[in-house]
Design an enzyme around this catalytic site. Sequence first.
Site, mmCIF file in Angstrom:
data_model
loop_
_atom_site.group_PDB
_atom_site.id
_atom_site.type_symbol
_atom_site.label_atom_id
_atom_site.label_comp_id
_atom_site.label_asym_id
_atom_site.label_seq_id
_atom_site.Cartn_x
_atom_site.Cartn_y
_atom_site.Cartn_z
ATOM 1 N N ASN A 56 -3.853 8.989 4.954
ATOM 2 C CA ASN A 56 -2.705 7.941 5.555
ATOM 3 C C ASN A 56 -2.975 7.890 7.160
ATOM 4 O OD1 ASN A 56 -1.753 8.030 2.847
ATOM 5 N ND2 ASN A 56 -0.867 9.419 3.083
ATOM 6 N N GLY A 115 3.457 11.536 -7.656
ATOM 7 C CA GLY A 115 4.249 10.174 -8.707
ATOM 8 C C GLY A 115 5.122 9.115 -7.365
ATOM 9 N N THR A 160 -8.328 -15.507 2.669
ATOM 10 C CA THR A 160 -7.243 -16.047 2.549
ATOM 11 C C THR A 160 -6.428 -14.530 2.890
ATOM 12 O OG1 THR A 160 -7.359 -15.691 0.917
ATOM 13 C CG2 THR A 160 -7.528 -18.324 1.138
ATOM 14 N N HIS A 195 -6.172 -5.904 -2.760
ATOM 15 C CA HIS A 195 -7.296 -6.124 -1.113
ATOM 16 C C HIS A 195 -7.198 -7.312 -0.882
ATOM 17 C CE1 HIS A 195 -8.589 -1.697 -1.172
ATOM 18 N NE2 HIS A 195 -7.531 -1.687 -0.771
ATOM 19 N N HIS A 207 0.380 4.452 -2.628
ATOM 20 C CA HIS A 207 0.464 5.707 -2.483
ATOM 21 C C HIS A 207 0.726 6.811 -2.204
ATOM 22 C CE1 HIS A 207 -3.725 5.196 0.955
ATOM 23 N NE2 HIS A 207 -3.310 4.436 0.002
ATOM 24 N N ARG A 225 0.790 -1.326 0.217
ATOM 25 C CA ARG A 225 -0.359 0.061 -0.512
ATOM 26 C C ARG A 225 0.687 1.256 -0.451
ATOM 27 N NH1 ARG A 225 -4.163 2.189 4.544
ATOM 28 N NH2 ARG A 225 -5.773 3.550 3.432
HETATM 29 C C1 HEM Z 1 -9.309 1.209 -5.911
HETATM 30 C C2 HEM Z 1 -9.267 2.027 -4.848
HETATM 31 C C3 HEM Z 1 -9.169 1.758 -3.529
HETATM 32 C C4 HEM Z 1 -9.396 2.483 -2.231
HETATM 33 C C5 HEM Z 1 -11.003 3.583 -2.194
HETATM 34 C C6 HEM Z 1 -8.437 1.539 -0.829
HETATM 35 C C7 HEM Z 1 -9.488 1.946 0.170
HETATM 36 C C8 HEM Z 1 -8.506 0.995 1.245
HETATM 37 C C9 HEM Z 1 -8.776 1.522 2.459
HETATM 38 C C10 HEM Z 1 -9.585 2.445 3.326
HETATM 39 C C11 HEM Z 1 -7.321 1.208 3.730
HETATM 40 C C12 HEM Z 1 -7.811 0.136 5.017
HETATM 41 C C13 HEM Z 1 -7.113 1.259 5.669
HETATM 42 C C14 HEM Z 1 -7.446 1.894 6.728
HETATM 43 O O1 HEM Z 1 -8.319 0.561 7.926
HETATM 44 O O2 HEM Z 1 -6.656 2.556 7.638
HETATM 45 C C15 HEM Z 1 -7.445 -0.093 2.580
HETATM 46 C C16 HEM Z 1 -6.175 -0.689 3.294
HETATM 47 C C17 HEM Z 1 -5.261 -1.664 1.994
HETATM 48 N N1 HEM Z 1 -5.187 -1.019 1.024
HETATM 49 FE FE1 HEM Z 1 -6.450 -0.246 -0.268
HETATM 50 N N2 HEM Z 1 -7.406 1.150 -1.484
HETATM 51 C C18 HEM Z 1 -7.412 1.503 -2.667
HETATM 52 C C19 HEM Z 1 -6.740 0.659 -3.608
HETATM 53 C C20 HEM Z 1 -5.238 0.083 -3.252
HETATM 54 C C21 HEM Z 1 -4.792 0.104 -4.511
HETATM 55 C C22 HEM Z 1 -4.187 -0.067 -5.476
HETATM 56 C C23 HEM Z 1 -3.039 -1.228 -3.903
HETATM 57 C C24 HEM Z 1 -2.251 -1.823 -3.912
HETATM 58 C C25 HEM Z 1 -1.608 -1.877 -5.217
HETATM 59 C C26 HEM Z 1 -4.096 -0.879 -1.886
HETATM 60 C C27 HEM Z 1 -3.114 -1.241 -1.007
HETATM 61 C C28 HEM Z 1 -3.831 -2.097 0.227
HETATM 62 C C29 HEM Z 1 -3.683 -3.612 0.933
HETATM 63 C C30 HEM Z 1 -3.023 -3.848 1.171
HETATM 64 C C31 HEM Z 1 -4.146 -3.242 1.890
HETATM 65 C C32 HEM Z 1 -3.817 -2.870 3.716
HETATM 66 C C33 HEM Z 1 -3.138 -2.201 4.223
HETATM 67 C C34 HEM Z 1 -2.542 -3.068 5.541
HETATM 68 O O3 HEM Z 1 -3.039 -4.231 6.150
HETATM 69 O O4 HEM Z 1 -1.822 -2.401 6.803
HETATM 70 N N3 HEM Z 1 -4.724 -0.659 -2.087
HETATM 71 N N4 HEM Z 1 -7.844 0.637 0.910
#
Ligand code: HEM
Length: 326
Positions: free
Chosen positions: A98, A76, A249, A198, A70, A66
Amino acid sequence: MTLSSSNGSLNFFCFVLFMILLIGSSSAQLSENFYAKKCPKLFNAVNSVVHSAVAKEPRMGGSLLRLHFHDCFVNGCDGSVLLDDTSSSKGEKTAPPNNNSLRGFEVIDAIKSKVESVCPGVVSCADIVAIAARDSVANLGGPIWKVKLGRRDSKTASFNDASSGVIPPPFSTLSNLINRFKAQGLTTKDMVALSGAHTIGKARCIVYKDHIYNDTDINSLFAKSRQRNCPRTSGTIKDNNVAVLDFKTPNHFDNVYYKNLVNKKGLLHSDQVLFNGGSTDSLVKAYSNNPKAFEYDFVTAIIKMGNIKPLTGSKGEIRKQCRRAN
Ligand code: HEM
Ligand SMILES: *[C@@H]1O[C@H](CO)[C@@H](O)[C@H](O)[C@H]1NC(C)=O
Ligand SMILES: *[C@@H]1O[C@H](CO)[C@@H](O)[C@H](O)[C@H]1NC(C)=O
């Protein structure tokens, strides 16, 4: 005689011009072998730290992946997300997408110090984040790709730019998700494939609460099970309770995320909108049935994402420490 000598200098002039163009254009592009000579031990150094961090806590793989997302979506892939606030400028770490949410900065610091010990002053923090993202996915059983390198680090970070909505929020509509990715040069297909990230990691109650209480595009038993750890009343400490993004999983990088969406068991509103009667349903369905198609498209998309506006050539710098400009 005069003629041939002036021809010679013209040829030389053309050669110099050609070399300038060649160097200019190659430095504006990332390449797989950028550090092959300058830092041959780079990949081992990064992976040894990522491997042990992910073995200790599988979620860390998600957190590192993630970070790359970000970083790239705000001006960029330039390592700006890693910069701490300074007295004169507020960085990206406390911006709404963040704050209390991004993790893994200590792991990046550990990688950077290991890399500095084998080749000081050579490898950018932005590249370290890109490699750590790749290694995280690999360590959790996902696809492996050749990561492109040669990014340099920004000297500044912008709280305002990170807060401006370039990173889409979890209550986004499908069209907002599509537009946010399009603004970065990424297609709808890239967006759906990248959302497959996700399949690992966790989210806080505060970001999925509305989805599990108010949305109708969710399996009711699944909603009830998530409600147990995430009370409706807001403002409590329980808003920070976490749930896995892929309830089946969570520590394996696979296509089960898409199977969950097809079964209306996505955790975030922004997950389930990808399969809710709209234009992306067919792609979600395809990925849910075909893990190889997902892997292929994910790899294509993350390489594209890693190419968003890198600083190259003599722009930016190679930071000594990832948390501060030199
Ligand atoms: C499509 C739009 C996306 C939205 C709206 C989104 C939103 C979110 C949100 C709200 C969380 C949880 C944050 C929290 O609880 O504080 C999250 C976690 C995460 N996101 Fe996304 N995300 C998106 C795209 C992506 C992309 C493109 C990636 C990586 C290529 C990604 C990887 C992750 C990962 C791996 C987590 C878990 C992080 C952790 O456990 O520390 N996300 N995302
Ligand atoms: C970030 O979170 C902390 C702790 O919850 C809070 O005190 C602070 O105001 C937040 N920062 C911003 C800029 O919202
Ligand atoms: C759900 O919708 C109601 C009514 O619009 C609203 O008051 C509430 O804050 C929303 N969120 C949750 C988690 O219940």
